[in-house]
Design a protein around this motif. Sequence first.
Motif, PDB file in Angstrom:
ATOM      1  N   UNK A  21       0.919  -1.101   0.176  1.00 52.96           N
ATOM      2  CA  UNK A  21      -0.165  -0.114   0.231  1.00 52.96           C
ATOM      3  C   UNK A  21       0.875   1.205  -0.396  1.00 52.96           C
ATOM      4  N   UNK A  22       0.479   2.364  -0.011  1.00 54.99           N
ATOM      5  CA  UNK A  22       1.447   3.658  -0.218  1.00 54.99           C
ATOM      6  C   UNK A  22       1.181   3.761   1.249  1.00 54.99           C
ATOM      7  N   UNK A  23       1.222   2.656   1.984  1.00 57.45           N
ATOM      8  CA  UNK A  23       2.195   3.992   3.803  1.00 57.45           C
ATOM      9  C   UNK A  23       2.143   2.488   3.525  1.00 57.45           C
ATOM     10  N   UNK A  24       3.579   1.640   3.128  1.00 59.19           N
ATOM     11  CA  UNK A  24       4.143   0.783   3.352  1.00 59.19           C
ATOM     12  C   UNK A  24       3.599  -0.422   4.513  1.00 59.19           C
ATOM     13  N   UNK A  25       2.210  -0.662   3.780  1.00 60.82           N
ATOM     14  CA  UNK A  25       1.984  -2.427   4.348  1.00 60.82           C
ATOM     15  C   UNK A  25       1.745  -3.039   3.335  1.00 60.82           C
ATOM     16  N   UNK A  75      -4.708  -2.832 -11.294  1.00 64.47           N
ATOM     17  CA  UNK A  75      -5.373  -2.096 -10.802  1.00 64.47           C
ATOM     18  C   UNK A  75      -5.226  -1.483  -9.818  1.00 64.47           C
ATOM     19  N   UNK A  76      -3.238  -1.752  -9.141  1.00 68.40           N
ATOM     20  CA  UNK A  76      -2.629  -1.502  -8.053  1.00 68.40           C
ATOM     21  C   UNK A  76      -1.542  -1.142  -8.469  1.00 68.40           C
ATOM     22  N   UNK A  77      -0.748   0.190  -7.973  1.00 61.76           N
ATOM     23  CA  UNK A  77       0.187   0.225  -8.425  1.00 61.76           C
ATOM     24  C   UNK A  77       1.433   0.103  -7.288  1.00 61.76           C
ATOM     25  N   UNK A  78       1.722  -0.731  -6.100  1.00 65.58           N
ATOM     26  CA  UNK A  78       2.378  -1.049  -5.238  1.00 65.58           C
ATOM     27  C   UNK A  78       2.559  -2.495  -5.672  1.00 65.58           C
ATOM     28  N   UNK A  79       3.162  -2.866  -6.741  1.00 66.48           N
ATOM     29  CA  UNK A  79       3.135  -4.017  -7.653  1.00 66.48           C
ATOM     30  C   UNK A  79       4.842  -4.554  -8.193  1.00 66.48           C
ATOM     31  N   UNK A  80       5.220  -5.705  -7.277  1.00 64.69           N
ATOM     32  CA  UNK A  80       6.373  -6.299  -7.623  1.00 64.69           C
ATOM     33  C   UNK A  80       6.327  -7.753  -7.956  1.00 64.69           C
TER      34      UNK A  80
END
Length: 505
Positions: free
Chosen positions: A265-269, A305-310
Amino acid sequence: MKLELRGITKRFGSFTANDHIDVTVEPGEIHALLGENGAGKSTLMNVLYGLYQAEEGEILLDGVPHHFRGPGDAMAAGIGMVHQHFMLVPVFTVAENVMLGHEQTKALGSLDLAAARKHVRDVATRFGFEVDPDAIVGDLPVGVQQRVEIIKALSRDAKVLVFDEPTAVLTPQETDELMGIMRQLRDEGTSIVFITHKLREVREVADRITVIRLGKVVGQAEPTASNTELASLMVGRAVELTVHKDPPKIKPSGGLEVRDLRVISPNGTVLVDTISFDVHPGEVLAVAGVQGNGQTELTEAIMGLHGGVTGTITLDGTELVGRSVRGVLDAGVGFVPEDRNEDGLVGAFSVAENLILDRSSDKAFSSAGTINRSTLDDFAKARITEFDIRTQGPQTPAGALSGGNQQKVVIARELNRDLKMLLASQPTRGVDVGSIEFIHKRIIETRDAGIPVLVVSTELDEVAALADRIAVMYRGAIVGIVPGDTPRDVLGLMMAGEHPEEDAA
């Protein structure tokens, strides 16, 4: 306490949610209100609890008429309600939540938390709960949070207790524990109203059953009634509840490959924690788990649909990570989102327009930026017939359809493309038993056509019916991937975080 609802009628504008409903709940009885989502069950209980005001009818407790202007009146009369979505403050302790709205104070006006703690302990001891009065509610497992809701209701000296879809967020083991609590309450004289649409649960715990369909009582049933009989009452016709499928014919190459996937998530979760799995052509892999354990974020990652993906997500060798939603759809992914109203349909658009939402630019339907209405109407009429979409015609707004027919529009749209994979998230949420039968059949037909199918569902019955293999998620990780015929109790332990090899040991 005896509860009688006589002629309860509740309207929202021109829509009648409850139509002259009569229900009687005897003292010390578990009375189930059975019906599909949207049948009017929760509306009826919100009238009982004072959240809604009925236009007609009356509520009697031990023969005395009551009019509740709000939940405070209902609670004062001895009615408690355990809501489907918990009414708890996550940052408060258990004791603080229990006393909220009914605060006890000491001589100088300060809160008497010691009395609240004692009350929590007393009720917990009575029912064998393990609940710490000083625990922060947001840190507790979902099943324990539900116990806090029950303690809240009992602390108001509830004589009639309403459980509104109480098992929606519970593991099978937690569901069994809840059934035991309900029986204990009944045996102590509490009258219980149990709202559900799950046939297995209602047959297991109810003393009597009232079936509601489209806002009306359509019949009474005994717990000895078969699932088929209950489903027929709910839907109004005979329903085939068993999913018939042959063993999968799996192709060894191709399909979906997910490797070391993380979603942050944007807050690092960490929402999805380094998971890997395959979905082979010709099989259904079902992702099971209690809602909120990363399933939604997994589907969002696959769909772009999600930005924080690796990590990597490949479909027939094509990398999907980094693609837009349009790019993922163009790669051959059919997507049934978990919330059709939010992500699957445009309610103001016609059925025909919704059937080509993700292919309106195809040459088959448009030329020079203009939709060919005649071609679109012919296509829509064919899909309406093929998928048994109950509508007045192709130009009917999708928002005017029932939930089941809206879902059929989404399914029809996604299955009428050249698919390399189907991703179906909560494919039958909020639809009637008849529509579930139809949707399950189409999913199996897609699998049998050699297409990999990934189903995400919180309904274990659905998972068991469709899955060739089951991946269980807990706190963003995959606990294990097991055969589709794995027993429910094993799946339940996995949904609580236990690895299958640990259970075997």
